[in-house]
Structures are given as structure tokens and as C-alpha cells.
Design a protein around this motif. Sequence first.
Motif, PDB file in Angstrom:
ATOM      1  N   ALA A  88       0.958  -1.271  -0.259  1.00 21.83           N
ATOM      2  CA  ALA A  88       0.122  -0.111  -0.075  1.00 21.83           C
ATOM      3  C   ALA A  88       0.866   1.247  -0.132  1.00 21.83           C
ATOM      4  O   ALA A  88       0.399   2.478  -0.772  1.00 21.83           O
ATOM      5  N   ALA A  89       2.032   1.308   0.524  1.00 27.27           N
ATOM      6  CA  ALA A  89       2.874   2.200   0.866  1.00 27.27           C
ATOM      7  C   ALA A  89       3.458   2.736  -0.662  1.00 27.27           C
ATOM      8  O   ALA A  89       3.477   3.660  -1.215  1.00 27.27           O
ATOM      9  N   GLY A  90       3.920   1.556  -1.478  1.00 22.21           N
ATOM     10  CA  GLY A  90       4.277   1.581  -2.761  1.00 22.21           C
ATOM     11  C   GLY A  90       3.051   2.235  -3.696  1.00 22.21           C
ATOM     12  O   GLY A  90       3.656   3.178  -4.340  1.00 22.21           O
ATOM     13  N   ILE A  91       2.137   1.814  -3.607  1.00 22.93           N
ATOM     14  CA  ILE A  91       0.979   2.337  -4.544  1.00 22.93           C
ATOM     15  C   ILE A  91       0.681   3.976  -4.013  1.00 22.93           C
ATOM     16  O   ILE A  91       0.753   4.729  -4.906  1.00 22.93           O
ATOM     17  N   GLY A  92       0.896   4.228  -2.768  1.00 27.06           N
ATOM     18  CA  GLY A  92       0.671   5.601  -2.377  1.00 27.06           C
ATOM     19  C   GLY A  92       1.701   6.726  -2.943  1.00 27.06           C
ATOM     20  O   GLY A  92       1.583   7.505  -3.300  1.00 27.06           O
ATOM     21  N   LEU A  93       3.041   5.929  -2.674  1.00 23.56           N
ATOM     22  CA  LEU A  93       4.287   6.735  -3.298  1.00 23.56           C
ATOM     23  C   LEU A  93       4.052   7.015  -4.969  1.00 23.56           C
ATOM     24  O   LEU A  93       4.524   7.978  -5.434  1.00 23.56           O
ATOM     25  N   ALA A  97       3.861  10.743  -6.352  1.00 27.36           N
ATOM     26  CA  ALA A  97       5.135  10.955  -6.890  1.00 27.36           C
ATOM     27  C   ALA A  97       5.208  12.399  -7.497  1.00 27.36           C
ATOM     28  O   ALA A  97       6.335  13.258  -7.370  1.00 27.36           O
ATOM     29  N   PRO A  98       4.144  12.797  -8.395  1.00 25.52           N
ATOM     30  CA  PRO A  98       4.361  14.325  -8.966  1.00 25.52           C
ATOM     31  C   PRO A  98       4.438  15.153  -7.658  1.00 25.52           C
ATOM     32  O   PRO A  98       4.993  16.369  -8.115  1.00 25.52           O
ATOM     33  N   GLY A  99       3.543  15.165  -7.057  1.00 28.68           N
ATOM     34  CA  GLY A  99       3.602  16.136  -5.914  1.00 28.68           C
ATOM     35  C   GLY A  99       4.606  16.086  -4.850  1.00 28.68           C
ATOM     36  O   GLY A  99       5.157  17.153  -4.643  1.00 28.68           O
ATOM     37  N   LEU A 100       5.457  14.624  -4.680  1.00 25.80           N
ATOM     38  CA  LEU A 100       6.561  14.681  -3.974  1.00 25.80           C
ATOM     39  C   LEU A 100       7.788  15.605  -5.059  1.00 25.80           C
ATOM     40  O   LEU A 100       8.698  16.233  -4.391  1.00 25.80           O
ATOM     41  N   THR A 104       9.974  18.895  -3.649  1.00 28.30           N
ATOM     42  CA  THR A 104      11.421  18.764  -3.750  1.00 28.30           C
ATOM     43  C   THR A 104      12.074  20.053  -4.421  1.00 28.30           C
ATOM     44  O   THR A 104      12.808  20.822  -4.010  1.00 28.30           O
ATOM     45  N   HIS A 105      11.394  20.152  -5.357  1.00 22.52           N
ATOM     46  CA  HIS A 105      11.693  21.687  -6.203  1.00 22.52           C
ATOM     47  C   HIS A 105      11.560  22.945  -5.255  1.00 22.52           C
ATOM     48  O   HIS A 105      12.246  23.729  -5.332  1.00 22.52           O
ATOM     49  N   ALA A 106      10.354  22.779  -4.505  1.00 25.53           N
ATOM     50  CA  ALA A 106       9.950  23.855  -3.683  1.00 25.53           C
ATOM     51  C   ALA A 106      11.015  24.097  -2.694  1.00 25.53           C
ATOM     52  O   ALA A 106      11.563  25.028  -2.167  1.00 25.53           O
ATOM     53  N   LEU A 107      11.322  22.780  -1.953  1.00 23.78           N
ATOM     54  CA  LEU A 107      12.340  23.177  -0.944  1.00 23.78           C
ATOM     55  C   LEU A 107      14.061  23.419  -1.377  1.00 23.78           C
ATOM     56  O   LEU A 107      14.588  24.069  -0.646  1.00 23.78           O
TER      57      LEU A 107
END
Length: 164
Positions: A88-93, A97-100, A104-107
Amino acid sequence: MHSPTPYQSTPTTHHGNLIHHPAPLHQPVILPADIPPGVDWVTLPNGIRTLAYTPPPAPQPVPAAQPIPTWAKTTALLAPTVGVGIGAAGIGLSYAAPGLIAMTHALWSAAALVVATVIAVPVVIRTARRAVGGTGTGGSTTHITQNITATGLFGRANGTINHR
């Protein structure tokens, strides 16, 4: 009459006594299927193999069924749960992924802003001091020197402060 064979015994004498050499005996061959239960081939201490009665093998005790330990039950129940959680964690990631990537660009942008601020603020302050009355425009700068003396390792310290 009977015909002579190489195994026929011939009487000989030894000090006047007749010695009889018997012909070898031909023993019948016994097939394993003909051996009755409880009888088996054994080897005697002098090396001769013969049939003998043998005791039946003692029945092996059947081990009693033991209960399954609690830790084994817990591990067996926990393994599928952990596997489903990882799946389930893999599916959630994969959905996140696009939001993450955007985060990372914002950080990285925020980190660059912090670094620029750390470098720019002292430069701006130094420039402002020089413009107001720093050493570059002929203004005075205060220098403070301090002399401290002490006698011995645990002696009392005395000091003087000089303003120039």
C-alpha cells in the motif's frame, strides 16, 4: 555302481587309524521370500552367516503433538499485514510522486533563498554602516582592548578596559 567325483572322500591311514575325509555338503539355497517372519540372516562372531530367530523391532514412540508457540503465531499473522502495508505504501508513493517532485523543487528553492539571505544580509549591513559613518567616509570607529592578568593557577584576575 557309482561314479567317482572329485569330492569323494578317500580313506587314508594315520598311524594305523583310518581317517575319513567327508565330501563337502551341498546346502540348499534359501530365497528371501522363503524366510519366515522373525527369522533373519545374522553373522556370528567367528564370521559364519546363518539364519537365526531375531526379536521384532521395538515400536518407535510417536512424538506427542506440541502446541504452536505464541511468537510463531504472531509472526505468521504479522507477515501478511506487513507485506500488505509495504504494498500500500508503494502504491501511495506512486500516486504521490508528482506532488513529491514538486515539493522537492520547492524545498530546493527555499534552501537557495535561505543561503542567499545568509550571504546578502551581512553584505547589506556592512554597506549601510560604511554609508552612514564607517571607516571609508572618514568617521571614527571605536576600538576596545582589554588586558587581564592573574597570579597563580587560582589567583584573582584583574583587568583594564581601554577605549580608543
